[in-house]
Design a protein around this motif. Sequence first.
Motif, PDB file in Angstrom:
ATOM      1  N   ILE A 188      -8.576  12.008   3.087  1.00 20.42           N
ATOM      2  CA  ILE A 188      -8.929  10.587   3.057  1.00 20.42           C
ATOM      3  C   ILE A 188      -8.947  10.082   1.612  1.00 20.42           C
ATOM      4  CG2 ILE A 188     -10.782   8.927   3.546  1.00 20.42           C
ATOM      5  CD1 ILE A 188     -11.494  10.619   5.984  1.00 20.42           C
ATOM      6  N   LEU A 189      -9.412  10.916   0.695  1.00 18.58           N
ATOM      7  CA  LEU A 189      -9.415  10.555  -0.726  1.00 18.58           C
ATOM      8  C   LEU A 189      -7.994  10.276  -1.208  1.00 18.58           C
ATOM      9  CD1 LEU A 189     -10.692  10.272  -3.538  1.00 18.58           C
ATOM     10  CD2 LEU A 189     -10.546  12.768  -3.760  1.00 18.58           C
ATOM     11  N   ILE A 190      -7.049  11.107  -0.803  1.00 20.54           N
ATOM     12  CA  ILE A 190      -5.647  10.883  -1.175  1.00 20.54           C
ATOM     13  C   ILE A 190      -5.182   9.520  -0.645  1.00 20.54           C
ATOM     14  CG2 ILE A 190      -3.270  11.676  -0.826  1.00 20.54           C
ATOM     15  CD1 ILE A 190      -4.397  14.540  -0.707  1.00 20.54           C
ATOM     16  N   GLY A 191      -5.543   9.217   0.596  1.00 21.52           N
ATOM     17  CA  GLY A 191      -5.186   7.925   1.180  1.00 21.52           C
ATOM     18  C   GLY A 191      -5.771   6.763   0.412  1.00 21.52           C
ATOM     19  N   SER A 192      -7.003   6.895  -0.032  1.00 16.82           N
ATOM     20  CA  SER A 192      -7.651   5.827  -0.808  1.00 16.82           C
ATOM     21  C   SER A 192      -6.973   5.643  -2.168  1.00 16.82           C
ATOM     22  CB  SER A 192      -9.139   6.152  -1.000  1.00 16.82           C
ATOM     23  OG  SER A 192      -9.825   6.144   0.233  1.00 16.82           O
ATOM     24  N   ILE A 193      -6.555   6.745  -2.784  1.00 17.06           N
ATOM     25  CA  ILE A 193      -5.839   6.670  -4.064  1.00 17.06           C
ATOM     26  C   ILE A 193      -4.500   5.958  -3.881  1.00 17.06           C
ATOM     27  CG2 ILE A 193      -4.693   8.037  -5.858  1.00 17.06           C
ATOM     28  CD1 ILE A 193      -6.928  10.125  -5.493  1.00 17.06           C
ATOM     29  N   VAL A 194      -3.815   6.308  -2.793  1.00 20.22           N
ATOM     30  CA  VAL A 194      -2.541   5.638  -2.482  1.00 20.22           C
ATOM     31  C   VAL A 194      -2.770   4.149  -2.278  1.00 20.22           C
ATOM     32  CG1 VAL A 194      -0.711   5.431  -0.747  1.00 20.22           C
ATOM     33  CG2 VAL A 194      -1.450   7.687  -1.505  1.00 20.22           C
ATOM     34  N   GLU A 195      -3.834   3.805  -1.549  1.00 15.16           N
ATOM     35  CA  GLU A 195      -4.141   2.398  -1.275  1.00 15.16           C
ATOM     36  C   GLU A 195      -4.427   1.626  -2.556  1.00 15.16           C
ATOM     37  OE1 GLU A 195      -7.126  -0.285   1.549  1.00 15.16           O
ATOM     38  OE2 GLU A 195      -7.420   1.891   1.390  1.00 15.16           O
ATOM     39  N   ALA A 196      -5.079   2.266  -3.509  1.00 14.25           N
ATOM     40  CA  ALA A 196      -5.495   1.588  -4.734  1.00 14.25           C
ATOM     41  C   ALA A 196      -4.376   1.489  -5.770  1.00 14.25           C
ATOM     42  CB  ALA A 196      -6.703   2.291  -5.347  1.00 14.25           C
ATOM     43  N   TYR A 197      -3.553   2.522  -5.875  1.00 10.61           N
ATOM     44  CA  TYR A 197      -2.613   2.593  -6.992  1.00 10.61           C
ATOM     45  C   TYR A 197      -1.139   2.491  -6.597  1.00 10.61           C
ATOM     46  CZ  TYR A 197      -6.662   3.949  -9.736  1.00 10.61           C
ATOM     47  OH  TYR A 197      -7.891   3.958 -10.363  1.00 10.61           O
ATOM     48  N   ALA A 198      -0.790   2.895  -5.384  1.00  9.23           N
ATOM     49  CA  ALA A 198       0.618   2.850  -4.974  1.00  9.23           C
ATOM     50  C   ALA A 198       0.924   1.654  -4.076  1.00  9.23           C
ATOM     51  CB  ALA A 198       0.996   4.148  -4.257  1.00  9.23           C
ATOM     52  N   THR A 199       0.048   1.396  -3.102  1.00  2.00           N
ATOM     53  CA  THR A 199       0.296   0.321  -2.151  1.00  2.00           C
ATOM     54  C   THR A 199       0.449  -1.049  -2.814  1.00  2.00           C
ATOM     55  OG1 THR A 199      -0.837   1.521  -0.374  1.00  2.00           O
ATOM     56  CG2 THR A 199      -0.594  -0.862  -0.106  1.00  2.00           C
ATOM     57  N   PRO A 200      -0.390  -1.420  -3.814  1.00  2.00           N
ATOM     58  CA  PRO A 200      -0.199  -2.729  -4.467  1.00  2.00           C
ATOM     59  C   PRO A 200       1.202  -2.905  -5.064  1.00  2.00           C
ATOM     60  CG  PRO A 200      -2.343  -1.848  -5.028  1.00  2.00           C
ATOM     61  CD  PRO A 200      -1.620  -0.757  -4.297  1.00  2.00           C
ATOM     62  N   ILE A 201       1.776  -1.828  -5.562  1.00  2.00           N
ATOM     63  CA  ILE A 201       3.131  -1.900  -6.120  1.00  2.00           C
ATOM     64  C   ILE A 201       4.126  -2.223  -5.012  1.00  2.00           C
ATOM     65  CG2 ILE A 201       4.960  -0.597  -7.284  1.00  2.00           C
ATOM     66  CD1 ILE A 201       2.742   1.055  -8.628  1.00  2.00           C
ATOM     67  N   PHE A 202       3.978  -1.525  -3.869  1.00  2.00           N
ATOM     68  CA  PHE A 202       4.848  -1.797  -2.723  1.00  2.00           C
ATOM     69  C   PHE A 202       4.665  -3.226  -2.238  1.00  2.00           C
ATOM     70  CE2 PHE A 202       4.169   2.949  -1.615  1.00  2.00           C
ATOM     71  CZ  PHE A 202       5.160   3.310  -2.512  1.00  2.00           C
ATOM     72  N   MET A 203       3.407  -3.687  -2.189  1.00  2.00           N
ATOM     73  CA  MET A 203       3.100  -5.019  -1.684  1.00  2.00           C
ATOM     74  C   MET A 203       3.710  -6.101  -2.566  1.00  2.00           C
ATOM     75  SD  MET A 203      -0.869  -4.253  -0.651  1.00  2.00           S
ATOM     76  CE  MET A 203      -1.300  -5.893  -0.139  1.00  2.00           C
ATOM     77  N   ARG A 204       3.622  -5.922  -3.872  1.00  2.00           N
ATOM     78  CA  ARG A 204       4.198  -6.900  -4.795  1.00  2.00           C
ATOM     79  C   ARG A 204       5.715  -6.957  -4.624  1.00  2.00           C
ATOM     80  NH1 ARG A 204       0.499  -5.114  -9.787  1.00  2.00           N
ATOM     81  NH2 ARG A 204      -1.119  -6.706  -9.662  1.00  2.00           N
ATOM     82  N   PHE A 205       6.303  -5.787  -4.472  1.00  2.00           N
ATOM     83  CA  PHE A 205       7.764  -5.715  -4.322  1.00  2.00           C
ATOM     84  C   PHE A 205       8.213  -6.444  -3.052  1.00  2.00           C
ATOM     85  CE2 PHE A 205      11.475  -3.546  -2.516  1.00  2.00           C
ATOM     86  CZ  PHE A 205      12.398  -3.772  -3.525  1.00  2.00           C
ATOM     87  N   VAL A 206       7.536  -6.161  -1.930  1.00  2.00           N
ATOM     88  CA  VAL A 206       7.916  -6.769  -0.653  1.00  2.00           C
ATOM     89  C   VAL A 206       7.622  -8.266  -0.634  1.00  2.00           C
ATOM     90  CG1 VAL A 206       7.469  -6.753   1.834  1.00  2.00           C
ATOM     91  CG2 VAL A 206       7.593  -4.607   0.586  1.00  2.00           C
ATOM     92  N   SER A 207       6.494  -8.668  -1.249  1.00  2.00           N
ATOM     93  CA  SER A 207       6.096 -10.078  -1.228  1.00  2.00           C
ATOM     94  C   SER A 207       7.095 -10.984  -1.942  1.00  2.00           C
ATOM     95  CB  SER A 207       4.703 -10.243  -1.853  1.00  2.00           C
ATOM     96  OG  SER A 207       4.708  -9.875  -3.208  1.00  2.00           O
ATOM     97  N   GLN A 208       7.893 -10.424  -2.826  1.00  2.00           N
ATOM     98  CA  GLN A 208       8.916 -11.214  -3.536  1.00  2.00           C
ATOM     99  C   GLN A 208       9.993 -11.709  -2.580  1.00  2.00           C
ATOM    100  OE1 GLN A 208      10.444  -8.732  -6.657  1.00  2.00           O
ATOM    101  NE2 GLN A 208       8.516  -8.667  -7.781  1.00  2.00           N
ATOM    102  N   TYR A 209      10.172 -11.028  -1.469  1.00  2.38           N
ATOM    103  CA  TYR A 209      11.228 -11.369  -0.518  1.00  2.38           C
ATOM    104  C   TYR A 209      10.691 -12.059   0.733  1.00  2.38           C
ATOM    105  CZ  TYR A 209      13.748  -8.070  -3.462  1.00  2.38           C
ATOM    106  OH  TYR A 209      14.309  -7.436  -4.541  1.00  2.38           O
ATOM    107  N   MET A 210       9.427 -12.457   0.671  1.00  4.21           N
ATOM    108  CA  MET A 210       8.800 -13.095   1.842  1.00  4.21           C
ATOM    109  C   MET A 210       8.704 -14.597   1.644  1.00  4.21           C
ATOM    110  SD  MET A 210       5.860 -10.199   2.500  1.00  4.21           S
ATOM    111  CE  MET A 210       5.143 -11.086   3.853  1.00  4.21           C
TER     112      MET A 210
END
Length: 210
Positions: A188-210
């Motif tokens: 679960i800790l790994i998931g939280s780290i992904v949510e905090a540090y990796a997911t925002p990068i993915f979200m910013r990338f995808v939001s550019q095309y929305m």
Amino acid sequence: MFRKLREVILKHIQGNILIYFIVILFFMVGISSGAFTVKALSDQHKGELISYMESFFQILSQKSFDAFSVLKQSLINNLQTGILTWILGVTIIGIPLILLIIVIRGFILGFTVGFLIEQMGLSGFFFSIFAILPQNLFIIPGIIIIAVIAISFSVMIIKSKLNKNYQIDMGRQFMLYSTVISMVFLVILIGSIVEAYATPIFMRFVSQYM
């Protein structure tokens, strides 16, 4: 070492296959309920959620993003769920409450994804893949495993109460139960780290095309 670990995992799954089936079934019921609830929302509630979503995208577009705060909040939310499940596992009446927690987690996930897809179509689907899926690849299996272990421990307690011939070292079993759940918390800790540090990068990338 890895072979032994794999054998232990397979033995655990085989020994608790019915509990896994029940927990996953309740999780799927929660997801389905959440997705169907989106259809039942009034236009006013949908408008409020859309406004919130637009505000979220505005925050996301900003360069400054407090990843540590996201990590802290994610850990608090998920550890609360995990610890509550762990506590319920040592009670006789904990099983239905654990299943209720699983349904609620499924409901939240189903509602979120369902709302995004309904409002944004294909863009919402891809946003869900990149913004919701990554961390939940770790968090959801972690929560499910903790729920299965907790229910299994609760069943063992019930057996020991009902069957006097079923003798177990409760102290040793509790230590083993707590140790295994602590190890799952690392997932679960790994998931939280992904949510905090990796997911925002993915979200910013995808939001550019929305």
